[in-house]
Design a protein around this motif. Structure first.
Motif, mmCIF file in Angstrom:
data_model
loop_
_atom_site.group_PDB
_atom_site.id
_atom_site.type_symbol
_atom_site.label_atom_id
_atom_site.label_comp_id
_atom_site.label_asym_id
_atom_site.label_seq_id
_atom_site.Cartn_x
_atom_site.Cartn_y
_atom_site.Cartn_z
ATOM 1 N N PRO A 54 137.621 63.766 62.436
ATOM 2 C CA PRO A 54 138.691 64.312 61.592
ATOM 3 C C PRO A 54 138.590 63.857 60.136
ATOM 4 N N LYS A 55 138.910 64.761 59.240
ATOM 5 C CA LYS A 55 138.998 64.530 57.787
ATOM 6 C C LYS A 55 137.653 64.394 57.080
ATOM 7 N N THR A 56 136.647 64.995 57.655
ATOM 8 C CA THR A 56 135.329 64.898 57.027
ATOM 9 C C THR A 56 134.841 66.238 56.470
ATOM 10 N N GLY A 57 135.722 67.254 56.484
ATOM 11 C CA GLY A 57 135.317 68.541 55.921
ATOM 12 C C GLY A 57 135.344 69.676 56.938
ATOM 13 N N THR A 58 136.037 69.458 58.048
ATOM 14 C CA THR A 58 136.121 70.461 59.118
ATOM 15 C C THR A 58 136.669 71.795 58.607
ATOM 16 N N THR A 59 137.764 71.734 57.866
ATOM 17 C CA THR A 59 138.447 72.951 57.415
ATOM 18 C C THR A 59 137.507 73.791 56.549
ATOM 19 N N TRP A 60 136.795 73.117 55.663
ATOM 20 C CA TRP A 60 135.856 73.812 54.766
ATOM 21 C C TRP A 60 134.704 74.433 55.558
ATOM 22 N N VAL A 92 140.403 57.295 53.634
ATOM 23 C CA VAL A 92 141.525 57.582 52.722
ATOM 24 C C VAL A 92 142.140 58.948 53.079
ATOM 25 N N SER A 93 141.284 59.911 53.356
ATOM 26 C CA SER A 93 141.761 61.240 53.726
ATOM 27 C C SER A 93 142.578 61.172 55.020
ATOM 28 N N LEU A 94 142.083 60.384 55.969
ATOM 29 C CA LEU A 94 142.759 60.234 57.262
ATOM 30 C C LEU A 94 144.129 59.574 57.084
ATOM 31 N N ARG A 109 144.020 68.371 50.404
ATOM 32 C CA ARG A 109 144.598 67.313 49.569
ATOM 33 C C ARG A 109 143.951 67.356 48.198
ATOM 34 N N LYS A 110 142.741 66.787 48.050
ATOM 35 C CA LYS A 110 142.068 66.801 46.752
ATOM 36 C C LYS A 110 140.716 67.504 46.811
ATOM 37 N N GLY A 111 140.026 67.282 47.939
ATOM 38 C CA GLY A 111 138.714 67.909 48.101
ATOM 39 C C GLY A 111 137.685 67.360 47.126
ATOM 40 N N GLU A 112 137.731 66.053 46.898
ATOM 41 C CA GLU A 112 136.787 65.446 45.945
ATOM 42 C C GLU A 112 135.959 64.347 46.594
HETATM 43 P P1 A3P Z 1 140.615 64.837 50.943
HETATM 44 O O1 A3P Z 1 141.750 64.272 51.735
HETATM 45 O O2 A3P Z 1 139.621 63.803 50.522
HETATM 46 O O3 A3P Z 1 141.070 65.697 49.824
HETATM 47 P P2 A3P Z 1 139.254 68.072 57.532
HETATM 48 O O4 A3P Z 1 139.123 69.500 57.168
HETATM 49 O O5 A3P Z 1 138.127 67.573 58.387
HETATM 50 O O6 A3P Z 1 140.595 67.750 58.055
HETATM 51 O O7 A3P Z 1 139.040 67.267 56.174
HETATM 52 C C1 A3P Z 1 140.032 67.327 55.186
HETATM 53 C C2 A3P Z 1 139.378 67.009 53.862
HETATM 54 O O8 A3P Z 1 138.644 68.157 53.416
HETATM 55 C C3 A3P Z 1 140.426 66.734 52.803
HETATM 56 O O9 A3P Z 1 139.815 65.814 51.912
HETATM 57 C C4 A3P Z 1 140.626 68.098 52.196
HETATM 58 O O10 A3P Z 1 141.201 68.073 50.922
HETATM 59 C C5 A3P Z 1 139.185 68.596 52.158
HETATM 60 N N1 A3P Z 1 139.089 70.056 52.098
HETATM 61 C C6 A3P Z 1 139.861 70.976 52.712
HETATM 62 N N2 A3P Z 1 139.456 72.212 52.396
HETATM 63 C C7 A3P Z 1 138.399 72.088 51.579
HETATM 64 C C8 A3P Z 1 137.560 73.028 50.894
HETATM 65 N N3 A3P Z 1 137.738 74.336 51.013
HETATM 66 N N4 A3P Z 1 136.570 72.545 50.133
HETATM 67 C C9 A3P Z 1 136.359 71.214 49.996
HETATM 68 N N5 A3P Z 1 137.137 70.275 50.603
HETATM 69 C C10 A3P Z 1 138.145 70.705 51.383
#
Ligand code: A3P
Length: 336
Positions: free
Chosen positions: A80-86, A170-172, A300-303
């Motif tokens: 979780p929180k490693t870029g799954t959504t993207w 931090v994202s988690l 959140r920030k996506g950075e």
């Molecule tokens: P941050 O909290 O560092 O901003 P997951 O999708 O695995 O839950 O990961 C969430 C992280 O991916 C968050 O990171 C979120 O902001 C970032 N994220 C979500 N959508 C994104 C996108 N389209 N492009 C790049 N990062 C994205």
């Protein structure tokens, strides 16, 4: 047998006698497992070397027992929180681009990426109405070694994404803190959550073992498992979009490239675009058992490197050291 463990009726079971039976069996297994307090103050159970809250563990045991993939399925796998959504958005956009004629718009503009690419659930394969079989994409946070045997022994492809451990932590933490806030519940201070994370305690953790499982599998089965990092994907998204398409068996034609198809997909799946859509700004999804989750907390920030704004240099160095120790000898060095 009476149990003090959470009832799986609440967790989405209930209904058939078979499911009730499963729930009782899972409760019994859980009562034998080591447990600790997790990030939200709930119990995490150690199962096959990884920690899970009751909700995730129930889901895992049920897919291990019941899930059968289609041979064409492709899994988006991640901690979780490693870029799954993207990654879900990108894979979905790449695979469905042929469906879109001039008058049709992508579901990504009206549905959350998590609703476009559903998480692995045992009933997805049994009941076709639970998924769109024409889009062979599913996702999972399950560690490689605990994936259902039906997936491991299949020819299904897996795309794994991971990221720097400090940014993932931090994202988690923000995700849990925002979730608790949305429920008006207090959240764990960052320092305490960090201590847990460094000890491997997180849903589907230890983080390093999750990453290593997929890394080693990707070395052994490179044609089946594609290993990616958030940082590299950010640095050269176009190359990764092409790589993803090739891996999924739907490479871009020269004509598509000339027409800017790759760039269109990158723009549609960008943080700026997705996070500003009505569906992702103001709606909620029902992935939690007790309360719908606001879609906005997935953006959140996506950075890269935001950890520096939240962890001390000492905390950063400590987690870097842990990762270095754990990944030693594996040939893997995560970008920072
Ligand atoms: P941050 O909290 O560092 O901003 P997951 O999708 O695995 O839950 O990961 C969430 C992280 O991916 C968050 O990171 C979120 O902001 C970032 N994220 C979500 N959508 C994104 C996108 N389209 N492009 C790049 N990062 C994205």
């Amino acid at each position: 047998m009476e149990s003090s463990l959470p009832s799986f009726q609440v967790l989405g079971f209930g209904g058939s006698a078979e499911r009730k039976n499963d729930a009782e069996n899972y409760n019994e297994v859980m009562s034998t497992l080591p447990k600790v307090k997790g990030l939200r103050g709930d119990d995490y159970y150690l199962y096959q070397g990884f920690w899970y809250s009751a909700f995730f563990l129930e889901g895992l045991m049920s897919v291990q027992e019941h899930f059968t993939p289609q041979s064409t399925d492709i899994f988006v796998a991640s901690f979780p929180k490693t870029g799954t959504t993207w990654l879900k958005a990108l894979t979905f956009a790449i695979l469905t681009r042929f469906r879109l004629s001039g008058s049709t718009t992508s579901s990504l503009l009206t549905k959350m990426p998590h609703d476009c690419v559903p998480f692995l659930k045992y009933n997805l394969a049994q009941n076709p109405s639970n998924r769109d079989l024409a889009i062979p994409l599913l996702s999972t946070h399950v560690p490689y070694s605990s994936l259902p045997k039906s997936i491991i022994s299949s020819c299904c492809k897996i795309i794994y994404i991971c990221r720097d451990a400090k940014d993932a932590f931090v994202s988690l933490w923000y995700f849990h803190a925002n979730l608790q806030r949305s429920k008006n519940v207090e959240h764990l201070p960052l320092e305490e959550a960090f201590e847990l994370f460094c000890n491997g305690i997180a849903n589907h953790g230890p983080y390093w073992d999750h990453v290593l499982g997929y890394w080693r599998a990707s070395l052994e089965f490179p044609e089946k498992i594609l290993f990616l990092t958030y940082e590299e994907m950010k640095k050269d998204t176009a190359a990764h979009v092409k790589k993803l398409a090739e891996f999924m068996g739907c490479s871009f034609t020269l004509e598509e490239e000339e027409e800017g198809e790759v760039q269109k997909i990158i723009s549609m799946c960008s943080f700026e675009k997705l996070s500003n859509l009505e569906v992702n700004k103001n709606l909620k999804c029902l992935q939690d058992i007790s309360i719908p989750i606001p879609n906005s907390i997935y953006f959140r920030k996506g950075e890269i490197g935001d950890w520096e704004n939240h962890l001390t240099p000492e905390m950063g160095a400590r987690l870097d050291d842990i990762m270095e120790q754990k990944l030693k000898g594996s040939g893997l060095k995560l970008p920072r």
